[in-house]
Design a protein around this motif. Structure first.
Motif, PDB file in Angstrom:
ATOM      1  N   LYS A  59      -0.801   5.312  11.310  1.00 61.96           N
ATOM      2  CA  LYS A  59      -0.636   4.271  12.325  1.00 61.96           C
ATOM      3  C   LYS A  59      -0.231   2.952  11.655  1.00 61.96           C
ATOM      4  CE  LYS A  59      -4.834   4.847  14.030  1.00 61.96           C
ATOM      5  NZ  LYS A  59      -6.012   4.763  14.936  1.00 61.96           N
ATOM      6  N   PRO A  60       0.565   2.120  12.321  1.00 63.31           N
ATOM      7  CA  PRO A  60       0.980   0.846  11.724  1.00 63.31           C
ATOM      8  C   PRO A  60      -0.192  -0.059  11.375  1.00 63.31           C
ATOM      9  CG  PRO A  60       2.265   1.324  13.694  1.00 63.31           C
ATOM     10  CD  PRO A  60       1.171   2.347  13.640  1.00 63.31           C
ATOM     11  N   GLU A  61      -1.309   0.095  12.084  1.00 67.99           N
ATOM     12  CA  GLU A  61      -2.479  -0.746  11.812  1.00 67.99           C
ATOM     13  C   GLU A  61      -3.473  -0.091  10.860  1.00 67.99           C
ATOM     14  OE1 GLU A  61      -3.245   1.455  15.756  1.00 67.99           O
ATOM     15  OE2 GLU A  61      -1.560   0.563  14.663  1.00 67.99           O
ATOM     16  N   ALA A  62      -3.081   1.036  10.256  1.00 70.22           N
ATOM     17  CA  ALA A  62      -3.989   1.770   9.365  1.00 70.22           C
ATOM     18  C   ALA A  62      -3.865   1.289   7.923  1.00 70.22           C
ATOM     19  CB  ALA A  62      -3.703   3.263   9.443  1.00 70.22           C
ATOM     20  N   TYR A  63      -4.917   1.575   7.156  1.00 75.26           N
ATOM     21  CA  TYR A  63      -4.984   1.181   5.751  1.00 75.26           C
ATOM     22  C   TYR A  63      -5.171   2.419   4.875  1.00 75.26           C
ATOM     23  CZ  TYR A  63      -5.999  -3.479   7.633  1.00 75.26           C
ATOM     24  OH  TYR A  63      -5.947  -4.671   8.319  1.00 75.26           O
ATOM     25  N   LEU A  64      -4.609   2.368   3.656  1.00 77.52           N
ATOM     26  CA  LEU A  64      -4.733   3.452   2.678  1.00 77.52           C
ATOM     27  C   LEU A  64      -5.469   2.944   1.446  1.00 77.52           C
ATOM     28  CD1 LEU A  64      -3.894   6.346   1.685  1.00 77.52           C
ATOM     29  CD2 LEU A  64      -1.880   5.237   0.680  1.00 77.52           C
ATOM     30  N   VAL A  65      -6.434   3.729   0.963  1.00 75.40           N
ATOM     31  CA  VAL A  65      -7.171   3.386  -0.253  1.00 75.40           C
ATOM     32  C   VAL A  65      -7.037   4.553  -1.233  1.00 75.40           C
ATOM     33  CG1 VAL A  65      -9.421   2.802  -1.248  1.00 75.40           C
ATOM     34  CG2 VAL A  65      -8.828   2.014   1.060  1.00 75.40           C
ATOM     35  N   ASN A  66      -6.674   4.256  -2.486  1.00 77.97           N
ATOM     36  CA  ASN A  66      -6.573   5.305  -3.494  1.00 77.97           C
ATOM     37  C   ASN A  66      -7.303   4.877  -4.762  1.00 77.97           C
ATOM     38  OD1 ASN A  66      -5.957   7.512  -5.055  1.00 77.97           O
ATOM     39  ND2 ASN A  66      -3.782   7.076  -5.240  1.00 77.97           N
ATOM     40  N   THR A  67      -8.450   5.504  -5.014  1.00 78.35           N
ATOM     41  CA  THR A  67      -9.193   5.288  -6.257  1.00 78.35           C
ATOM     42  C   THR A  67      -9.234   6.577  -7.069  1.00 78.35           C
ATOM     43  OG1 THR A  67     -11.280   5.801  -5.121  1.00 78.35           O
ATOM     44  CG2 THR A  67     -10.655   3.471  -5.269  1.00 78.35           C
ATOM     45  N   SER A  68      -8.394   7.540  -6.727  1.00 80.33           N
ATOM     46  CA  SER A  68      -8.424   8.846  -7.370  1.00 80.33           C
ATOM     47  C   SER A  68      -7.399   8.945  -8.496  1.00 80.33           C
ATOM     48  CB  SER A  68      -8.201   9.942  -6.323  1.00 80.33           C
ATOM     49  OG  SER A  68      -8.262  11.221  -6.920  1.00 80.33           O
ATOM     50  N   ARG A  69      -6.170   9.377  -8.173  1.00 79.02           N
ATOM     51  CA  ARG A  69      -5.093   9.491  -9.147  1.00 79.02           C
ATOM     52  C   ARG A  69      -3.813   8.978  -8.506  1.00 79.02           C
ATOM     53  NH1 ARG A  69      -8.774   9.962 -11.910  1.00 79.02           N
ATOM     54  NH2 ARG A  69      -9.266  11.513 -13.531  1.00 79.02           N
ATOM     55  N   ALA A  70      -3.067   8.177  -9.249  1.00 74.45           N
ATOM     56  CA  ALA A  70      -1.859   7.556  -8.706  1.00 74.45           C
ATOM     57  C   ALA A  70      -0.849   8.595  -8.252  1.00 74.45           C
ATOM     58  CB  ALA A  70      -1.227   6.644  -9.755  1.00 74.45           C
TER      59      ALA A  70
END
Length: 321
Positions: free
Chosen positions: A230-241
């Motif tokens: 969704k355009p208002e959604a956020y992504l978080v990545n603390t795993s592997r690039a």
């Protein structure tokens, strides 16, 4: 004659003080390096005269070519009990013992929530504005309670992130290529399984990555997948690039196709000065701090000392590969 031990990537300058190295002090000279070797040649030049190397996480690769150029090396200690950038077969062939240490899942769980909350409430923008004479309030925060948290991966870290999400009153869903209903049940009440990756991405307000890197997860989130968010959604990545296509993510951020992202892992580490991630809009970025905490570092280096002492005694412990 004392052996020599190199400690790599001691960025904070704490490796030799946060743990007790005295059990091996009479037999081993310890030298810590605060600067990251930028190339294989720099690595070899730095540690050619050392018998032991302690390396931090998966930041420095040890392929067969490196072992071939380090004939003096006899022991390689890696933090954590899994390291994908060490060629274990080559280490064995060159007579190098590889050992690991314990690693806590608590610090990356906590950092995940620091990043997610920072995104949701615009903490960087608001703090910067307040300190530099900018506007008094310029963002409208996203609510966690009642929103959907989509977790890619429900292992040791993902399951703990899920429980915090439930405590915030979030609707928590999870997906991975091999996720089972039994594993979802183990994560606790309030966590359910998404029917597909597309369902998770399309319905989540926050997506957080907690998958191991492998053939099935490398590049899992590319441009088509990010377009489902969704355009208002956020992504978080603390795993592997490498799980998230970096170019696709940069394009999604630049085009405003998602509200924002927070990342702690990169395709190059340390991140070069001119890397586009350093200036990307809508991005909250930290320099791979997921594992960096006092307790975790104390555990790493204390067990590194134990590994070295056991190796010197002829009975290596926590051997990898």
């Amino acid at each position: 004659m004392r052996l020599r031990c190199a400690v790599l990537d001691d960025f904070q300058g704490v490796a030799t003080t946060i743990a007790d190295w005295s059990p091996i002090a009479d037999r081993v000279e310890v030298v810590a390096f605060r600067e990251h070797p930028a190339s294989e040649d720099e690595l070899v030049a730095a540690v050619a005269d050392f018998d032991i190397v302690v390396t931090l996480r998966e930041r420095v690769a040890f392929p067969a070519a490196v072992f071939a150029r380090l004939p003096r090396l006899r022991l390689l200690v890696a933090s954590g009990m899994r390291n994908s950038v060490i060629d274990h077969a080559a280490a064995h062939a060159h007579g190098v013992t590889v050992c690991g240490t314990a690693s806590s899942s608590t610090p990356p769980v906590e950092l995940t929530w620091a990043l997610l909350l920072g995104l949701a409430r615009g903490l960087v923008e608001e703090s910067t504005a307040l300190r530099t004479g900018g506007p008094w309030q310029s963002t409208v925060g996203a609510d966690l309670a009642g929103s959907r948290l989509g977790l890619l991966g429900l292992g040791k870290i993902g399951a703990r992130v899920a429980r915090v999400g439930v405590a915030f009153g979030m609707d928590v869903v999870a997906w991975s290529p091999n996720l089972t209903d039994e594993r979802v049940a183990e994560a606790g009440e309030g966590v359910r399984r998404a029917g597909s990756l597309a369902e998770l991405l399309g319905g989540s307000d926050f997506v957080s990555v907690h998958l191991a890197l492998g053939e099935r997860t490398r590049g899992l989130l590319g441009a088509p997948e990010l377009a489902l968010m969704k355009p208002e959604a956020y992504l978080v990545n603390t795993s592997r690039a490498a799980i998230v296509d970096q170019d696709a993510l940069l394009a999604a951020l630049a085009g405003g196709r998602i509200a924002g992202a927070a990342v702690d892992v990169f395709d190059q580490e340390p991140l070069p000065a001119g890397h586009p991630m350093r200036g990307a809009p809508r991005l909250l970025a930290t320099p791979h701090l997921g594992y960096v905490s006092r307790d975790n570092f104390r555990r790493y280096y204390t067990e590194a000392v134990e590994d070295i002492a056991a190796f010197l005694a002829g009975a290596p412990v926590r051997v990898l590969g």
